[in-house]
Design an enzyme around this catalytic site. Structure first.
Site, PDB file in Angstrom:
ATOM      1  N   LEU A 108      -0.305   4.128   0.871  1.00 50.14           N
ATOM      2  CA  LEU A 108      -0.815   5.040   1.917  1.00 50.14           C
ATOM      3  C   LEU A 108      -1.299   6.261   1.272  1.00 50.14           C
ATOM      4  O   LEU A 108      -1.599   7.288   2.173  1.00 50.14           O
ATOM      5  CB  LEU A 108       0.173   5.376   3.145  1.00 50.14           C
ATOM      6  CG  LEU A 108       0.681   3.953   3.857  1.00 50.14           C
ATOM      7  CD1 LEU A 108       1.770   4.399   4.959  1.00 50.14           C
ATOM      8  CD2 LEU A 108      -0.476   3.334   4.411  1.00 50.14           C
ATOM      9  N   ASP A 155       0.715  -1.137   0.060  1.00 50.25           N
ATOM     10  CA  ASP A 155      -0.012   0.036  -0.023  1.00 50.25           C
ATOM     11  C   ASP A 155       1.014   1.022  -0.076  1.00 50.25           C
ATOM     12  O   ASP A 155       1.893   1.120   0.795  1.00 50.25           O
ATOM     13  CB  ASP A 155      -0.890  -0.022   1.382  1.00 50.25           C
ATOM     14  CG  ASP A 155      -2.115   0.764   0.979  1.00 50.25           C
ATOM     15  OD1 ASP A 155      -1.770   1.999   0.946  1.00 50.25           O
ATOM     16  OD2 ASP A 155      -3.171   0.315   1.240  1.00 50.25           O
ATOM     17  N   ARG A 200     -29.071   2.330  -3.741  1.00 50.48           N
ATOM     18  CA  ARG A 200     -27.989   1.704  -3.909  1.00 50.48           C
ATOM     19  C   ARG A 200     -28.201   0.245  -3.211  1.00 50.48           C
ATOM     20  O   ARG A 200     -29.259   0.119  -2.523  1.00 50.48           O
ATOM     21  CB  ARG A 200     -26.962   2.354  -3.078  1.00 50.48           C
ATOM     22  CG  ARG A 200     -26.344   3.526  -3.667  1.00 50.48           C
ATOM     23  CD  ARG A 200     -25.513   3.420  -4.994  1.00 50.48           C
ATOM     24  NE  ARG A 200     -25.125   4.751  -5.580  1.00 50.48           N
ATOM     25  CZ  ARG A 200     -25.810   5.255  -6.754  1.00 50.48           C
ATOM     26  NH1 ARG A 200     -27.098   5.021  -6.847  1.00 50.48           N
ATOM     27  NH2 ARG A 200     -25.376   6.379  -7.175  1.00 50.48           N
ATOM     28  N   ILE A 224       1.913   0.488  -6.738  1.00 48.96           N
ATOM     29  CA  ILE A 224       1.430  -0.567  -7.708  1.00 48.96           C
ATOM     30  C   ILE A 224       1.838   0.095  -9.158  1.00 48.96           C
ATOM     31  O   ILE A 224       2.075  -0.707 -10.218  1.00 48.96           O
ATOM     32  CB  ILE A 224       0.261  -1.174  -7.844  1.00 48.96           C
ATOM     33  CG1 ILE A 224      -0.736   0.052  -7.935  1.00 48.96           C
ATOM     34  CG2 ILE A 224      -0.034  -1.842  -6.281  1.00 48.96           C
ATOM     35  CD1 ILE A 224      -2.426  -0.435  -8.070  1.00 48.96           C
ATOM     36  N   TYR A 234     -13.298   6.101 -13.710  1.00 47.81           N
ATOM     37  CA  TYR A 234     -13.181   5.062 -12.832  1.00 47.81           C
ATOM     38  C   TYR A 234     -13.921   3.759 -13.088  1.00 47.81           C
ATOM     39  O   TYR A 234     -13.189   2.660 -13.265  1.00 47.81           O
ATOM     40  CB  TYR A 234     -13.738   5.325 -11.447  1.00 47.81           C
ATOM     41  CG  TYR A 234     -13.748   4.193 -10.419  1.00 47.81           C
ATOM     42  CD1 TYR A 234     -12.501   3.693  -9.946  1.00 47.81           C
ATOM     43  CD2 TYR A 234     -14.802   3.757 -10.046  1.00 47.81           C
ATOM     44  CE1 TYR A 234     -12.601   2.399  -9.018  1.00 47.81           C
ATOM     45  CE2 TYR A 234     -14.893   2.807  -9.062  1.00 47.81           C
ATOM     46  CZ  TYR A 234     -13.885   2.174  -8.540  1.00 47.81           C
ATOM     47  OH  TYR A 234     -13.953   1.221  -7.649  1.00 47.81           O
ATOM     48  N   ALA A 279      -6.132  -2.525  -4.270  1.00 49.21           N
ATOM     49  CA  ALA A 279      -5.597  -1.213  -4.553  1.00 49.21           C
ATOM     50  C   ALA A 279      -6.082  -0.585  -5.684  1.00 49.21           C
ATOM     51  O   ALA A 279      -6.192  -1.124  -6.738  1.00 49.21           O
ATOM     52  CB  ALA A 279      -3.971  -1.269  -4.611  1.00 49.21           C
ATOM     53  N   GLY A 337     -22.377  11.687 -13.571  1.00 50.81           N
ATOM     54  CA  GLY A 337     -21.670  10.587 -13.713  1.00 50.81           C
ATOM     55  C   GLY A 337     -21.876   9.288 -12.791  1.00 50.81           C
ATOM     56  O   GLY A 337     -21.127   8.539 -12.485  1.00 50.81           O
ATOM     57  N   LYS A 355     -12.205  -0.074 -14.270  1.00 56.42           N
ATOM     58  CA  LYS A 355     -12.500  -1.555 -13.410  1.00 56.42           C
ATOM     59  C   LYS A 355     -12.803  -2.413 -14.692  1.00 56.42           C
ATOM     60  O   LYS A 355     -12.240  -3.802 -14.510  1.00 56.42           O
ATOM     61  CB  LYS A 355     -13.530  -1.281 -12.621  1.00 56.42           C
ATOM     62  CG  LYS A 355     -13.127  -0.474 -11.268  1.00 56.42           C
ATOM     63  CD  LYS A 355     -12.169  -1.432 -10.682  1.00 56.42           C
ATOM     64  CE  LYS A 355     -11.782  -1.014  -9.132  1.00 56.42           C
ATOM     65  NZ  LYS A 355     -10.685  -1.782  -8.621  1.00 56.42           N
TER      66      LYS A 355
END
Length: 301
Positions: free
Chosen positions: A34, A32, A208, A53, A140, A73, A263, A144
């Site tokens: 952080l 990580d 949701r 990463i 985003y 991550a 969005g 994915k």
């Protein structure tokens, strides 16, 4: 016991997963940087490496003798991905590619990729099954989807086993009301604790599908132990849609409506049949029980 590697192990979901893996007796490596994770969330029995990463050369040596990689991550901030698509692409797409390359080079047996229901976009027909079309509404979500496609490609080309878990709206302890990707439940809890009005975005009718973090941890472990190897996507959600107005009622207090955000999906509900069938997984903690737990944690009456 197995040697496991968790990227994003200082984050909300990742830190809970690390805790569970250690509880089960596994050796756990945490990567990580952080940027969004919190050092205090990291289990002291894990081996923590502050690494990014995006830096393949730095992380790949940490994959030696690792059996399974849980790749959590990411930069999950929808608005940031719209405003700064390049840096979020580097983290979410190039970072995922780096994880898969490092896993392939070290002969890791399986990668469990944390994906998102955001890949579906707005769907007219609910609940959302894995057969629904994908229609990302922000970078985003696109990141994915690209990560999932990379997982499937690496299985086809290099025989790297993978499972992509499409999380719906994960809530629970350690989900902050500020920072990386604030969510309505902790935002409302924070406002309630400070004696402020709950800020409802738009008319509050948007829904949701909320799934508790310990159930998501269980889904990760079951995905690892499952026979799925081809990188297919599996919905991890409760199968119940709840409106923002209903959340406000559960938490209690006065509310005020604010402008809608671009969005974002309008109505969300998961079909989790595939998870039940292929992973023997189902939600065990409902929204009311989860919010009750959080109210106790936040000292809210």
């Amino acid at each position: 016991m197995s040697k496991c590697l968790v990227t994003g192990g200082a984050g909300f979901i990742g830190s809970h997963l690390v805790d569970k893996l250690i509880e089960l007796g596994h050796d756990v490596i945490v990567i990580d940087n952080l940027m969004l994770g919190k050092k205090e969330f990291i289990n002291k029995q894990s081996k923590f490496y502050k690494a990014d990463i995006r830096n393949l050369e730095k992380i790949k040596k940490l994959f030696k003798d690792v059996e399974v990689v849980f790749h959590l991550a990411a930069d999950p901030r929808l608005q940031t991905s719209i405003e700064d698509p390049i840096s979020t692409h580097e983290i979410n797409v190039t970072g995922t590619l780096n994880i898969l390359l490092a896993a392939k080079e070290s002969n890791v047996k399986k990668v469990i990729f944390s994906s998102s229901c955001a890949i579906y976009g707005d769907q007219e027909k609910l609940p959302i099954t894995e057969k629904h079309s994908t229609d990302p509404m922000n970078p985003y979500a696109l990141h994915k989807l690209m990560g999932e496609n990379y997982c499937r490609l690496f299985h086809q080309l290099f025989d790297l086993d993978a499972v992509c878990l499409r999380y719906f709206n994960v809530f629970g302890p350690r989900k902050l009301d500020t920072g990386s990707y604030p969510m309505v439940v902790p935002i409302f809890l924070g406002q309630k604790k400070r004696g402020e009005k709950l800020t409802i975005v738009g008319d509050g009718k948007q829904t949701r599908d909320y799934v508790y973090v310990s159930d998501v941890v269980e889904a990760n472990i079951k995905a690892w132990q499952s026979d799925i190897s081809d990188g297919r996507g599996v919905n991890i959600g409760s199968g119940v849609q709840t409106s923002v107005n209903e959340i406000a009622e559960l938490i209690g207090g006065e509310s005020v409506n604010v402008d809608e955000r671009p969005g974002e999906m309008k109505f969300i509900e998961a079909d989790n049949t595939k998870a039940k069938k292929l992973l023997d997984w189902g939600p065990t903690i409902g929204l009311e029980e989860g919010i009750k737990n959080l109210k106790e944690e936040w000292n809210i009456t």
